[in-house]
Design an enzyme around this catalytic site. Sequence first.
Site, short mmCIF file in Angstrom:
data_model
loop_
_atom_site.label_atom_id
_atom_site.label_comp_id
_atom_site.label_asym_id
_atom_site.label_seq_id
_atom_site.Cartn_x
_atom_site.Cartn_y
_atom_site.Cartn_z
CB CYS A 1 37.00 40.32 45.97
SG CYS A 1 36.53 41.90 45.27
CD GLN B 1 33.20 40.15 41.16
OE1 GLN B 1 34.02 40.24 40.26
NE2 GLN B 1 32.90 41.16 41.97
CG PHE C 1 31.96 43.69 37.64
CD1 PHE C 1 31.17 43.53 36.50
CD2 PHE C 1 33.05 44.56 37.59
CE1 PHE C 1 31.48 44.21 35.32
CE2 PHE C 1 33.36 45.24 36.42
CZ PHE C 1 32.58 45.07 35.28
CG HIS D 1 38.32 42.51 50.49
ND1 HIS D 1 39.32 42.00 49.71
CD2 HIS D 1 37.48 43.16 49.65
CE1 HIS D 1 39.10 42.34 48.44
NE2 HIS D 1 37.98 43.04 48.38
CD GLU E 1 41.48 40.79 52.12
OE1 GLU E 1 40.53 40.01 52.38
OE2 GLU E 1 41.47 41.54 51.13
#
Lengths: 1118, 452
Positions: B315, B319, B360, B418, B420
């Site tokens: 995430c 970025q 983003f 994600h 997880e």
Amino acid sequence: MPRRDDIQKVMILGSGPIRIGQAAEFDFSGSQACRALRSDGYEVVLVNSNPATIQNDPEMADRIYIEPLLPDVVKRILEIEKPDALLAGMGGQTALNIASNLAHSGALAELGVELIGCNLRSIDEAEDRDLFNQVCEEIDLPISEAMACNSIEEVLAAADELGQYPILIRPAFTLGGLGGGTAWNTGQLVEIASQGILHSQIGQVLVEESILGWQEFEYEVMRDANDNCTIVCTMENIDPMGIHTGESVVVAPAQTLSDRDHQGLRDAALRLIRRLDIKGGCNVQFTVNQDTGEFRVIEVNPRVSRSSALASKATGYPIARMAALIAVGYTLDELPNPITGEGTTAAFEPTLDYVVVKIPRWPFDKFRTADRTLGTSMKSTGEVMAIGRNFEEAFLKAIASLEYGQPHPRPLTLADASDGESMDERAHEPLPKETLDHWLKVATDRRMGALVEAFRRGMGIEEVREGTGGITRWFLHRFKRIADVEAEIVAADCDANQITETQMRFWKGLGFTDAHIADAISGFPASGWNRLPAGRTEIDVMTRRHELAIHPLFRMVDSCAAEFAAVTPYYYATYEGGGAPLGVDHVPAEKKADCRRLVVIGSGPIRIGQGIEFDYGAVHAVQAIREAGHEAILVNNNPETVSTDFDTSDRLYFEPLTTECIAEILLREGADGILLQFGGQTAINLALPLDDRMPHLSEFGLECSMLGTSPDAVDEASDRERFEAFGKRSIIRLPNGRTGKTPDAIRAAVAEIGYPVLVRPSYVLGGRGMEILTDDAQLETYMADAYIAPDKPLLVDEYLGGAIELDVDAVCDGDDVLVGAVMEHLEEAGIHSGDSTCFIPTQNVSEEILAKVHEWTKAIGIGLNIRGCFNIQFCICRDELYVLEVNPRGSRTFPFVAKATGIPLARIAAHITIGEQLANMEIPRRQTDVVCVKAPVFPFLKLRGLDPAPGPEMKSTGEVMGSHVNAAAAYLKARLATELPVPTRGGVYLTVKDEDKGNLIPMARSLQEMGFNLHATQGTARHLRDVGGIEVETCYRIAEGQSPDALDLMRTGKIHLIINTPRNSGGAVLDGNMMRRLAVELNIPFVTTMSGARMECQAIAVAQEGMPEPRRLVVDYI
Amino acid sequence: MIITGFQGESEGAKVSVTGGFSPGSGQNGVSKAFIARDAADFLLPGLPPHGHLEASGRGVLLLADGSRHEGDLFGAAKIAEGELVFTTNMTGYQESLTDPSFAGQVLTFTWPLLGNYGIAPGISESSGVWPRGVVCRELMMEPDHRHCIGTVHDLLLAHGVPCISGIDTRAVTRRVREYGVILSIFGPIEKEAEMAAILENMDSPDLADLADEVSRDDAVFLNEGAIDTDGNPLPRVAALDCGIKYNILRELCTRFEVLWCPPDIAWSDLKSIYNIDALFASNGPGDPAHPGKATAARHTLAQATKEGVPVMGICLGHQLMGLASGLRTYKLRYGHRGGNQPVLDLQTQKVSITSQNHGFAVEDPVKGMLAPHPSGANSGEVKNLTGCDVEVRFVNANDRTVEGLDVKGRPAFTIQYHPEACPGPHDANPLFDRFAELIETHLEVKANAKTR
């Protein structure tokens, strides 16, 4: 992986007749598959025995066979058509069983046909309980402790091993859980297990630990050949384990699983579909112990199912279409998402921002004697679905969709306990507490109403949970909320015009209908919800609501919770904060010139007397409207159907078919017209109430006309007195008939006509409450039992014994009439036309009478000013023609007529309805070279307590068709298509009433000549021996209690056909009932009319020569 | 078998009935496991009163597009202000509410019934509730689940977060879809004028150093001394916390000895003091190009990559890798928040259904900035700090935005989504194993080099 180019021609199997456990959902899935594959350039061959489906309409497939769905027949068609592949996952268990049979027998390999979508191993591993258990163990998924047993001895041993009752018995390879159940003792165990072994295709039952009271969940899974998997929808049953999921009230998505719970089950579902290597759609069922979080895999359906149809409608994701495309090689990411359009693919999981509730539709309102207890086998004929922004709204909308005559839950009274017929005097007495407790405890169709009632009476959550054997508290809280808010409305006790905006918004937001609010502010009077005091009626509440500018918002079913700008024209209504245009998903565009916005009303849930044929009618009406360049808007609430596929119409509204909901849709759409004649009695019954509403709606500038036959003409055809007056003016002849509204008037009417008489309430569906009475005692019993309402008279007719009955389906444009077909019933008049076997063309009717039939049909159509379709029942008694009944709407035989003659009556009628004239239409050429036979399919096996004999009240759930140049061969095909065997050797048991004994002799003789052993009781045997000189084996009557009687012979496998014309009196009634019931359970065919028996003999003669060749449907309307 | 989320999971991922967050406890070789607080601990008995006032009465939600939406107030009696976003997850609200990536935002749930199964101990994604306000259609006050210890209302109140219920969330969602994520405010209807004025002058939360607000200030070992079943020590991984979700730490702990550290920890410290084998960069809120702690983390990440240390990022971590590799980041129109986002692996052509929460994205080296916010906000040109090229390995199957990068020639990869889960599907979980394999290979190579 791209499209497979090595396959050009695909055969798709349908699911045959509509029956309990296999309803219209497979017409929906099969139609989607046909369309998907055809539009992708594949040649499609379709086999289905059911003439009422959309999937075997000529434009749906390249080559269509309306033939029995039997392995040998399908094999022969494979030989003729030589397709490259067989897609069996769209036709339910029927199709899967055939595919499995043909694969195991080596026929597919021999013919070079590939089974696509689901391979043989997947089918075996998913369907054979032993193999399935091994699979689950292999991938470490928990299953309930269970043992596959092939005999009663093994069942008893397994029960010993499990150690405690209750024990669950489930047969392998059957549809709708047939033959399964929960046993509480050894006696029940033996009974249920022996049925199960009998009905399992592989003679196997599974004996398992009972997981009663656990929660039940379903996961709809998609997988492609590249191993991409998604979960389309999760569903949660309100009823805890022990009730077949088809019999459960189901909510989508699952409501009480935490994310961890859900993801755990999701992982398990994906592991299963991967291990089973299913390519396409499948359904995984889990059960969860809510207290501990333990779970078990219950089963996998390696095909699309009833649940997947529900999931498709609940999410907007077209599972069957995607499954068909996956079967020919596509992967999910290659398929554009048809809902959200450009830029998104089918490889995603729908997310919902609404709650969906499905409630099954049971036939207990018709079959008062049937056992209402719900369990592991299905009894419902159909289902409704409703969508709301919360559970309460969705649930109350679903209740309103059921059409049991009461659109919302009311406080329960003794009248509710009177087996389906309400009785006014009993409506004053509340339901006794013991009865309520019983209704909570034993799952029946009454349980949901009982839940609301329990909270209405102040019972606590835990008390109800205990009483119901473990319904999840979350749902109980929702029912309690409904009861609490209802109490608040009752307490308001005000006229409609005093309801405040806050109150109205709150009540509407929880799904309370105008009628429900009106009923509640009136204090739920015993006189009923539709007779409320002035100022507090449904219309008053609507008027107040409109004053407050409260209208529903129409939300799109977009599968993505508004994340993407979807293009699906599929909506539901909801009441919530925020007025238009804020939050409105759809604002109809400006109408184009000359384009009218026309609303077609569907037929709601499938039930006895109103089946898939009305969905067929609605779809054809939509097609005609679109052909004519207008916008077609469809309203329906049945998730199984083609009509509720989102691309069938220009816009689909998934809503209850009530005046309130339809009125709001008309307003939102600014509709120009509404078509009511294609949705069966449901839609017709809306004509008058909607007509009453129109002046109110015109205040909003709505100018909407009721298209087709006017409500007044509908009334003239349906109202006995008005119709008799019409008959007197016209050239037609009616049987001597009277009406009566009071017991005295009815007695007088009967006296005038004389016994035997045919009696029935007016305005009924499927001949409900219709009986033939022969004496005063029967009359008194009938009147004591029947629902006699002041505004709904009882009809009394002269009973025309031994008459030939004819059905005519026709259309009229006001000037001209087109007769689709004249059908001759095999059974004499008195058996409901929906339950009869009928022939096109007629077989025993003179040219002279036929000419008269045409002439009268024209006179009726024009005389009653019919615009669109209508159906007439005639009978011929002693060479005289009578008109029995006119139905100013599409009939259940319209699709059969279209397929038998090539004349698409429903579509032609729709064109007339929207203003076209027959003279200007191109009517397709009529097919006349074959005999077509329609035969009914009965639910006797599923519904205990129902006399398995046809009569004036309709009992069949569906129908099949057979066609051949030879009438007997056509009949044979239709008979085989009902999936009851046609014996070619063995024993026949004969027992007929005295007046039929003379006709029995030639029949018995020919049976004997064909090699059958004949058995009969004393009386019949002596007659055959003495008068006919025919040797017959004698057995005891059942009532004599000696061996061997008919039941013994049947159990020992000596009987393969029963010819039994029922007597109406004495011990013979019981004898006959027991014998027919056993025949049903042993799958022994029986005929109850002499005409039927004659035809059966002719069919046997044909069958002994070998199976007639399959015939391709050749009609040229497209 | 009990439903516990992942099949074959470690002890650490199981629901703990006593609350708290301690993925290392019970692990082989761990004598003293670190214990942190779980957001739901506040609903367990024995904690001091939270001191927040309970909201009640009618409220109003104002959006920067000028629309107003009335509802009922729940949670804490406070005015909520922030950027309004929506999530489409139908389950997993507790995980979302406690996900630090939602810091600075007002979170709208598109699923209309919030709180069906209540709040459970030990499954939160952090010690706090991060959205500044919660918008929902209907707050469920009678939850039903065996693990339930309270309602969503209780959790929000304990953490001082306000909620507005009775909102037509679909209408709000449609506005966000049309206008992009927008600024919003909600509170008591009596304060509407005051709130309107605040909204008028509200700054974008992107301007704040959100990563700083939500992250740790010191470095701690979660499972010091952890060993595998053969008794070998687990590789040591530093997890840069920019707002890390607990389940990432749970996943890491099952495979590694984990150092949970602040985003601005110095690379030299990680190497020399902590002697780490690999680096992980977490998710987190806000603008990845923010000059605060996110930029500090970017430099650490770049350094590790440059030196050939195995790196994984999720995430915000992804970025940061994009920025470090010279790719611009930009604000998405309305982001991806939910559990049904399809991600296509360009190498295998396979699709995973993934859990996502980001506003983003990293620009595509060829196609540029896809699905941008109408404001056009982006990082501007950035310098490649790693000296390596990256390859787009994963893209979103819907809008084709970049979902994952492989660093060419280095044991480093990052993903936008994600693995997880929590909330959301587990399809991407094997990516943690991929990281473990990269580390294993890296360590073998290193060991071989040493012996040679």
